[in-house]
Design an enzyme around this catalytic site. Sequence first.
Site, PDB file in Angstrom:
ATOM      1  N   HIS A 148     -10.183   5.024   8.956  1.00  0.00           N
ATOM      2  CA  HIS A 148      -9.163   4.510   8.463  1.00  0.00           C
ATOM      3  C   HIS A 148      -9.266   3.085   8.061  1.00  0.00           C
ATOM      4  O   HIS A 148      -8.511   2.365   8.335  1.00  0.00           O
ATOM      5  CB  HIS A 148      -8.017   4.950   8.985  1.00  0.00           C
ATOM      6  CG  HIS A 148      -6.726   4.949   8.038  1.00  0.00           C
ATOM      7  ND1 HIS A 148      -5.567   5.687   8.608  1.00  0.00           N
ATOM      8  CD2 HIS A 148      -6.408   4.159   7.342  1.00  0.00           C
ATOM      9  CE1 HIS A 148      -4.588   5.497   7.504  1.00  0.00           C
ATOM     10  NE2 HIS A 148      -5.323   4.389   6.792  1.00  0.00           N
ATOM     11  N   ARG A 154      -4.397  10.230   2.764  1.00  0.00           N
ATOM     12  CA  ARG A 154      -3.879  10.785   4.194  1.00  0.00           C
ATOM     13  C   ARG A 154      -4.417  11.804   4.639  1.00  0.00           C
ATOM     14  O   ARG A 154      -4.519  12.937   4.092  1.00  0.00           O
ATOM     15  CB  ARG A 154      -2.318  10.897   4.357  1.00  0.00           C
ATOM     16  CG  ARG A 154      -1.469   9.696   3.903  1.00  0.00           C
ATOM     17  CD  ARG A 154      -1.571   8.629   5.459  1.00  0.00           C
ATOM     18  NE  ARG A 154      -0.735   7.338   5.275  1.00  0.00           N
ATOM     19  CZ  ARG A 154      -1.414   6.326   4.941  1.00  0.00           C
ATOM     20  NH1 ARG A 154      -2.552   6.226   4.488  1.00  0.00           N
ATOM     21  NH2 ARG A 154      -0.529   5.174   4.882  1.00  0.00           N
TER      22      ARG A 154
HETATM   23  P1  NDP Z   1       1.452   4.505  -5.760  1.00  0.00           P
HETATM   24  O1  NDP Z   1       2.787   4.681  -5.133  1.00  0.00           O
HETATM   25  O2  NDP Z   1       1.157   3.341  -6.197  1.00  0.00           O
HETATM   26  O3  NDP Z   1       0.758   5.587  -6.492  1.00  0.00           O
HETATM   27  C1  NDP Z   1       0.762   7.075  -6.154  1.00  0.00           C
HETATM   28  C2  NDP Z   1       0.219   7.855  -7.144  1.00  0.00           C
HETATM   29  O4  NDP Z   1       0.625   9.010  -6.832  1.00  0.00           O
HETATM   30  C3  NDP Z   1       1.259   7.846  -8.650  1.00  0.00           C
HETATM   31  O5  NDP Z   1       0.256   7.737  -9.787  1.00  0.00           O
HETATM   32  C4  NDP Z   1       2.043   9.045  -8.372  1.00  0.00           C
HETATM   33  O6  NDP Z   1       2.332   9.584  -9.652  1.00  0.00           O
HETATM   34  C5  NDP Z   1       1.122   9.798  -7.811  1.00  0.00           C
HETATM   35  N1  NDP Z   1       1.814  11.166  -7.424  1.00  0.00           N
HETATM   36  C6  NDP Z   1       2.903  10.972  -6.289  1.00  0.00           C
HETATM   37  N2  NDP Z   1       3.347  12.121  -6.124  1.00  0.00           N
HETATM   38  C7  NDP Z   1       2.725  13.041  -7.103  1.00  0.00           C
HETATM   39  C8  NDP Z   1       2.670  14.527  -7.285  1.00  0.00           C
HETATM   40  N3  NDP Z   1       3.578  15.370  -6.499  1.00  0.00           N
HETATM   41  N4  NDP Z   1       1.816  14.966  -8.018  1.00  0.00           N
HETATM   42  C9  NDP Z   1       1.196  14.070  -8.644  1.00  0.00           C
HETATM   43  N5  NDP Z   1       0.963  12.774  -8.694  1.00  0.00           N
HETATM   44  C10 NDP Z   1       1.645  12.402  -7.670  1.00  0.00           C
HETATM   45  O7  NDP Z   1       0.541   4.554  -4.050  1.00  0.00           O
HETATM   46  P2  NDP Z   1      -0.712   3.792  -3.990  1.00  0.00           P
HETATM   47  O8  NDP Z   1      -1.859   3.712  -5.172  1.00  0.00           O
HETATM   48  O9  NDP Z   1      -0.381   2.229  -3.741  1.00  0.00           O
HETATM   49  O10 NDP Z   1      -1.504   4.216  -2.813  1.00  0.00           O
HETATM   50  C11 NDP Z   1      -1.649   5.649  -2.686  1.00  0.00           C
HETATM   51  C12 NDP Z   1      -1.903   5.971  -1.325  1.00  0.00           C
HETATM   52  O11 NDP Z   1      -3.085   5.584  -0.671  1.00  0.00           O
HETATM   53  C13 NDP Z   1      -0.636   5.348  -0.223  1.00  0.00           C
HETATM   54  O12 NDP Z   1       0.315   6.091  -0.280  1.00  0.00           O
HETATM   55  C14 NDP Z   1      -1.572   5.608   1.193  1.00  0.00           C
HETATM   56  O13 NDP Z   1      -1.115   6.957   1.773  1.00  0.00           O
HETATM   57  C15 NDP Z   1      -3.150   5.545   0.782  1.00  0.00           C
HETATM   58  N6  NDP Z   1      -3.906   4.149   1.189  1.00  0.00           N
HETATM   59  C16 NDP Z   1      -4.708   4.337   2.044  1.00  0.00           C
HETATM   60  C17 NDP Z   1      -5.428   3.434   2.616  1.00  0.00           C
HETATM   61  C18 NDP Z   1      -6.760   3.296   3.394  1.00  0.00           C
HETATM   62  O14 NDP Z   1      -7.315   2.328   4.025  1.00  0.00           O
HETATM   63  N7  NDP Z   1      -7.214   4.740   3.572  1.00  0.00           N
HETATM   64  C19 NDP Z   1      -5.135   2.068   2.229  1.00  0.00           C
HETATM   65  C20 NDP Z   1      -3.909   1.813   1.209  1.00  0.00           C
HETATM   66  C21 NDP Z   1      -3.343   3.103   0.801  1.00  0.00           C
HETATM   67  P3  NDP Z   1       3.487   8.746 -10.962  1.00  0.00           P
HETATM   68  O15 NDP Z   1       2.417   7.367 -11.212  1.00  0.00           O
HETATM   69  O16 NDP Z   1       3.742   9.491 -11.830  1.00  0.00           O
HETATM   70  O17 NDP Z   1       4.668   8.088  -9.925  1.00  0.00           O
HETATM   71  C1  OXD Z   2      -1.852   1.901   3.942  1.00  0.00           C
HETATM   72  C2  OXD Z   2      -3.016   2.301   4.839  1.00  0.00           C
HETATM   73  O1  OXD Z   2      -1.329   2.829   3.610  1.00  0.00           O
HETATM   74  O2  OXD Z   2      -3.793   1.236   5.552  1.00  0.00           O
HETATM   75  O3  OXD Z   2      -1.974   0.860   3.502  1.00  0.00           O
HETATM   76  O4  OXD Z   2      -3.291   3.533   5.020  1.00  0.00           O
END
Ligand code: NDP
Ligand code: OXD
Length: 311
Positions: free
Chosen positions: A274, A226
């Site tokens: 994006h 993000r």
């Molecule tokens: P998940 O919820 O599966 O994974 C999030 C990860 O971040 C987990 O490993 C979590 O830790 C870790 N995390 C969260 N908070 C913290 C913190 N404070 N400190 C350290 N680690 C932390 O999310 P996804 O992998 O599915 O997606 C990640 C992000 O990717 C989405 O939220 C979205 O913003 C972005 N995205 C962007 C896209 C694009 O096209 N650019 C498309 C899709 C997603 P833990 O495992 O311990 O819970």
């Molecule tokens: C998502 C994105 O969160 O597209 O899936 O950013």
Amino acid sequence: MTLLILAPNARPQIWAKEFKRLDPNLDVRIWPNVDHLEDITYALVWNAPKGVLSTLPNLRIIFSMGAGVDHFFLDSSLPDNVTICRVVDSLLTAAMREYVILHTLRYHRNLPELEQQQKNHTWNELADKQIHAKDQTIGLLGLGVLGKSCATLLAEMKFRVYGWSRSPKNIDGVSCFHGEEELKTVLQNSKILVCLLPLTKETKGILNACLFSELPKGACLINAARGQHLVEEDLLNALDSGQLSYATLDVFNEEPLPVQHPFWEHPKITITPHNASITDPKSVSKQIHENIRRDVLNMPILNTVNSKLEY
Ligand code: NDP
Ligand code: OXD
């Protein structure tokens, strides 16, 4: 049982068509064409105008159209007694893997320098810059659905991978660290740093001057998570000082990125709009439909979000 599609700029008609194909009996409405707000039991949402969800008295589940759910928590009127679900989809994960591998390899194989050489008609093998994957260190911030998948693939490609998450993890081939106290170890080892964290109160602004200063000099940044993770001014300073060599950015504080924004013209920044991984309506409508079916049958709902953690 009525599903409202509340996603003005995210192809609502295509989604409606997919739901009709899956279940001709499902009542699907597209916002703002809703006469009776009390009919709405489910909402599929992407960047909805603030306040709309709180006007739906019989809402049972809110579905995010993407993996990220930060867009919900920007709305202070978000109802707190409603289940929130997000996208977990193999096609979405595969596309993100492609994006991360593409941009990681681009930096690993010095493509920006080679492109510059071509412009100057320069033939230079850059032999002293050849680094084998086993000696290249890559950091992954976030080891969730997307981060873990990318980390695993990079490890299979023999890169040295350091991953960071909130809770402890054990992933084959990946050195896993967690919590604030272990972040430094990941940063100090990451010549290429990839951000795949969710945007929460804790992670907002995490890509800042202090974090950049812990990276090896000349590191590269890839942010596909993000825009609000990044402190834009700090990135520009880090690129100017040489602390960072290059950055690839898919997400921005303001989207679309304003035409006058300094990132557009910056020689060390690569911009994508994006589109690292775009939700596929055909694939994802199935999991939403399945969750509606589960709700009707009082079965556990899949891919729910922890509202307290905001992801
Ligand atoms: P998940 O919820 O599966 O994974 C999030 C990860 O971040 C987990 O490993 C979590 O830790 C870790 N995390 C969260 N908070 C913290 C913190 N404070 N400190 C350290 N680690 C932390 O999310 P996804 O992998 O599915 O997606 C990640 C992000 O990717 C989405 O939220 C979205 O913003 C972005 N995205 C962007 C896209 C694009 O096209 N650019 C498309 C899709 C997603 P833990 O495992 O311990 O819970
Ligand atoms: C998502 C994105 O969160 O597209 O899936 O950013």
